[in-house]
Design a protein around this motif. Structure first.
Motif: not given
Length: 455
Positions: A238, A243, A246
């Motif tokens: 995070r 991303r 994630e």
């Protein structure tokens, strides 16, 4: 302490000596005259340049064969003039081209030549890179001896001061061992990879190693350990710019939440994953991530969201020219359409998936070994057969349906789980009940239901 240091240095020296074992060897063939050597070297460099780089999109297989041929010719010339660094580069180029062409035996041969050439050139990183190539080719051939190559690659990278490359060798080994079911070895490899990535201050890749450990925990049915590892990875991910990792972690958490019956959390995690996807700005293809999101949406009964995610998975794999992943997404769309009784739409998706599967892909072998695609080829084929059997039932062609289910059963019995076998056995039985083989069909249905109730 002094004795330990001396011993460590001796061990390092022995490893280097082993890696560079051929560097003091003499060439038995007479070298060409200087003027011939210069001309030959220039020719080899031209061939080497042709064999390098990413293949073109058009005529990709032909392009790869051309690159492999140029690399082989360059290798032979470098070998003749005793240029071991050139020989190493040519062998690596040939090995990589043959690997993408599924010619894994040839790839193994050339990566072996590259390891030898790197040693004779006195280049530790060259040997390490070749050993990793050897490990990958051995894995694609299903050989049992992949670990020695990756451990040697990692050790040599560490000796040359490249902890990131060493960590990558351990990480790839962990992925391959997990795929082969060697879970204890995979966990050790991921532990070593994480430690080295942290040493090199590379949090993104350290988090990937942690997610690898979560995958091992899932395979061991230790869901609490898996969730703890994923949360640990998320704490790192995070804070990162990109991303994509994630998204993987959030999708895994959604899957685990669904399995323990917490559908609200599963949905929340999926929504988080899609929000992270919207913020992702890299040019990476996310086919596998979208497929995972679609699968959990489907399990939650959210067919509209599942269909949208499968479509995005299809488009991502299509853009990356990974046909096996594209076919898996198309089959997901076909199954959703079939469940919704949109039989025409389901047939269209199945027809496209069948064409895609026959097309093949130069990336498929590596994608399968590293689990870049969500399904193996046999799984796609089995699901395709089940859908075609279901279409045959709709058309009252019950003998044809039973034949399609029988082919799928053969694949599931060889590779699949007991529950998969029972489900297809039930379908075959239901098809046979409407034929002259009614008694056989009733027996299959009874046996399948008993198995499913037990499981």
């Amino acid at each position: 302490m002094r004795a330990i240091t001396t011993l460590a240095r001796t061990g390092a020296a022995l490893l280097i000596a082993a890696a560079l074992g051929g560097c003091l060897a003499t060439t038995t063939a007479a070298p060409p005259p200087p003027e011939d050597r210069a001309a030959l070297s220039a020719k080899a460099q031209r061939l080497l340049a042709r064999s390098a780089g990413t293949p073109l999109v058009d005529d990709k297989e032909r392009q790869l064969h051309a690159k492999a041929d140029s690399a082989e010719q360059a290798f032979q010339i470098f070998d003749r003039i005793g240029d071991h660094k050139g020989r190493w580069q040519a062998a690596m180029n040939a090995g990589r081209s043959y690997q993408r062409l599924y010619e894994y035996e040839k790839a193994l041969l050339f990566f072996g030549e590259a390891s030898d050439a790197g040693g004779k050139a006195g280049c530790i990183p060259c040997v390490a890179t070749a050993e990793q190539g050897l490990g990958g080719a051995a894995a694609l051939l299903g050989r049992p001896d992949i670990r020695a190559h990756f451990v040697r690659a990692a050790s040599l990278h560490e000796l040359s001061g490249d902890s990131r490359a060493a960590a990558h060798s351990w990480y790839v080994l962990g992925q391959l061992q997990a795929a082969r079911g060697e879970l204890a070895d995979a966990l050790r490899a991921f532990d070593r990879s994480e430690a080295l990535y942290r040493t090199g201050k590379d949090p993104e890749l350290a988090a990937r190693s942690i997610v690898g450990k979560a995958g091992v925990a899932i395979r061991r049915d230790d869901r609490s350990a898996a969730e703890a590892e994923i949360h640990r990875a998320l704490d790192i991910q995070r804070g990162l710019k990109f991303r994509i990792d994630e998204i993987v972690s959030l999708t895994l958490l959604a899957r685990l939440a669904h399995e323990r019956g917490d559908h609200a959390e599963a949905l929340a995690r999926l929504q988080e994953a899609e929000a992270a996807q919207q913020r992702e700005t890299t040019a990476n293809y996310h086919g596998n991530e979208f497929h995972a999101i679609a699968s959990v949406y489907r399990q939650l009964g959210l067919t509209e969201q599942a269909s949208a995610a499968f479509a995005r998975s299809r488009d991502a794999f299509r853009g990356a020219r990974i046909s096996l992943g594209e076919a898996a997404a198309l089959l997901g769309l076909a199954e959703l359409a079939h469940t919704a009784k949109d039989f025409a739409g389901a047939r269209r998706e199945v027809d496209t998936a069948e064409r895609v599967l026959t097309r093949g892909s130069t990336k498929e072998g590596l994608a399968f070994a590293l689990k870049i695609v969500p399904l193996e080829r046999w799984q796609c084929t089995a699901r395709l057969l089940v859908l075609k059997g279901s279409f045959a039932i709709q058309g009252k062609e019950l003998d044809l349906a039973a034949a399609q289910f029988d082919k799928a059963l053969a694949l599931y019995r060889k590779n699949g789980s007991e529950i998969e076998v029972a489900r297809v056995q039930l379908l075959k039985g239901l098809a046979l009940i409407g034929t002259s083989r009614r008694a056989e069909g009733l027996g299959l249905v009874t046996a399948a239901r008993q198995t499913l109730e037990k499981l």
